[in-house]
Design an enzyme around this catalytic site. Structure first.
Site, mmCIF file in Angstrom:
data_model
loop_
_atom_site.group_PDB
_atom_site.id
_atom_site.type_symbol
_atom_site.label_atom_id
_atom_site.label_comp_id
_atom_site.label_asym_id
_atom_site.label_seq_id
_atom_site.Cartn_x
_atom_site.Cartn_y
_atom_site.Cartn_z
ATOM 1 N N ASP A 63 106.360 -48.526 63.150
ATOM 2 C CA ASP A 63 106.879 -47.183 62.886
ATOM 3 C C ASP A 63 108.237 -47.106 62.184
ATOM 4 O O ASP A 63 108.400 -46.358 61.232
ATOM 5 C CB ASP A 63 107.008 -46.406 64.206
ATOM 6 N N GLU B 155 106.351 -54.429 76.013
ATOM 7 C CA GLU B 155 105.819 -53.982 74.720
ATOM 8 C C GLU B 155 106.314 -54.914 73.609
ATOM 9 O O GLU B 155 105.551 -55.314 72.735
ATOM 10 C CB GLU B 155 106.278 -52.536 74.466
#
Ligand code: DGY
Length: 425
Positions: free
Chosen positions: A163, A392
């Site tokens: 992103d 993550e």
């Protein structure tokens, strides 16, 4: 040690299992994400092959009529996530977003088929799934490469999965962002804001969403209408590899026309990938299609291209580049070069190390005869798990956990690495 890690990883996956799909993690990502799901299927394949197929089948069941496979499927309402279905308004019966994500499903399906003991059942499932995966790839080359260059562009940073990469800074800075409707982010209530994209970047993400929504999510228009058109070597590398895998699987099914179409796309894509080689850096880099130039941003996208079975000389150069990065950090492979001024060891895709990327790079390097570097990357991946659990992503300097916890695809990669790559843990 290996079995204990596998057991813990399985527990993480089972905790995020919603029956026919998995959420990436509780809270931060409460729906089904496209490439998370396909990579998570690899983890399932080692302890529940049926569940592994179901994961990909659920994803592909939400394919759009034009062939696109959306990046999020909003199976259940959850107001803990922004932007939800009421913002996207894509008009699908079960709501989805209107953009896509890296095409790992073809690669994953190939692994599931190869690993299935009951080939008769696997063949039936393949016969259902493969035409859908192939249609997705055809959609990519039709709607995201309208000039037939052999390389597809992404039209939103979220499509890359990376992103807030530095790869997008130049394009986002040039974008008009006036008139974005006021919004409240939810991600920063679940994760440390220092680990997440900035508010300025979120405004650009939402501006693009609103722009595409204004065009009725018509994929025939979106590429040319987007001020953000980036050709990402990792994204293209994954697509090329998946086209090759579809071609091989189509041969298994005896579908010669699908096999030859898929092979033609892979061959053309692999040849075109060479136009993204950046001699100064010794790796591939992104091409800004809207601005018309090759960028010099030293990100992991150019190393991820290794998944596409790049020419041997290129694989050698990528290994040299990764070795250099290894001198600059504690845990390979950082998502941005630590020697570059824009590096940020904690902030999402501007520095941190991600296990899924490590796995895909190692997979590609292994196939290109670069087993030593592949093993080093995988060994670093397991060190991160042992130090910091199933996060993550990780700070590549200290190994600290970042972003969300109990992460499905991180756990899936641990099982996949320990079961298939013979790395001691
Ligand atoms: C998010 O919401 O952070 C996602 O990465 C978008 O896909």
């Amino acid at each position: 040690m290996s079995q204990a890690l596998i057991d813990q990883a399985r527990e993480v996956m089972e905790g995020n299992d919603r029956g026919s799909y998995t959420v990436p993690t509780h809270g931060l990502y409460p729906f089904q994400w496209n490439w998370d799901s396909a990579l998570s299927a690899l983890g399932f394949s080692h302890f529940d092959m049926n569940r592994a197929w179901v994961e990909v089948e659920t994803l592909m069941a939400h394919q759009w009529d034009d062939g696109m496979v959306p990046h999020i499927i909003f199976h259940e309402p959850d107001d803990g996530y922004f932007p939800g279905p009421e913002v996207w308004k894509t008009g699908q019966v079960i709501p989805t977003t209107g953009i896509t994500q890296p095409a790992v499903a073809g690669f994953a399906v190939r692994k599931l088929y190869d690993r299935s003991n009951d080939k008769a059942v696997a063949r039936e499932r393949l016969a259902e799934l493969l035409p859908k995966v192939h249609a997705w790839h055809q959609w990519f080359y039709r709607d995201r490469d309208p000039d037939g260059t052999g390389l597809v562009a992404i039209i939103h940073p979220w499509e890359s999965g990376r992103d807030n990469s530095v790869d997008w800074d130049e394009a986002l800075e040039a974008m008009p962002i006036e008139g974005v409707a006021p919004f409240t982010r939810r991600d920063t209530t679940h994760a440390n804001p220092d680990h997440r994209p900035s508010d300025e970047q979120y405004k650009c993400y939402i501006w693009l969403l609103e722009h595409f929504r204004g065009l009725g999510w018509d994929n025939a228009k979106l590429h040319d209408a987007s001020p953000f058109r980036l050709v990402d070597p990792g994204f293209n590398g994954i697509l090329i590899r998946s086209c090759d895998d579809v071609a091989d699987l189509a041969e298994v099914l005896g579908d010669t026309s699908m096999a030859s179409e898929a092979r033609t796309m892979a061959v053309k894509g692999r040849a075109a990938l060479e136009s993204l080689w950046n001699r100064t850096l010794g790796q591939y880099t992104c091409y800004n299609r809207a601005a018309g130039h090759l960028q010099s941003t030293p990100t992991v996208a150019g190393l991820l291209a290794a998944i596409a079975d790049v020419p041997h000389g290129r694989a050698d150069e990528l290994v040299r580049r990764i070795a250099l990065l290894g001198q600059r950090c504690g845990y390979l492979v950082p998502s941005h070069d630590p020697a570059d001024g824009a590096f940020d060891s904690l902030r999402y895709w501007r520095g941190p190390t991600w296990l899924i990327v490590n796995y895909l790079i190692a997979e590609g390097l292994g196939r290109s005869g670069q087993g030593e570097m592949a093993q080093r990357i995988l060994a670093d991946s397991l060190k991160l798990i042992q130090k910091s659990g199933f996060a993550e992503y990780y700070d590549p300097m200290s190994g600290e956990p970042c972003g969300g916890g109990s992460f499905t695809w991180t756990a899936a990669m641990v099982i996949e690495i320990l079961k298939t790559k013979r790395v001691p843990a």
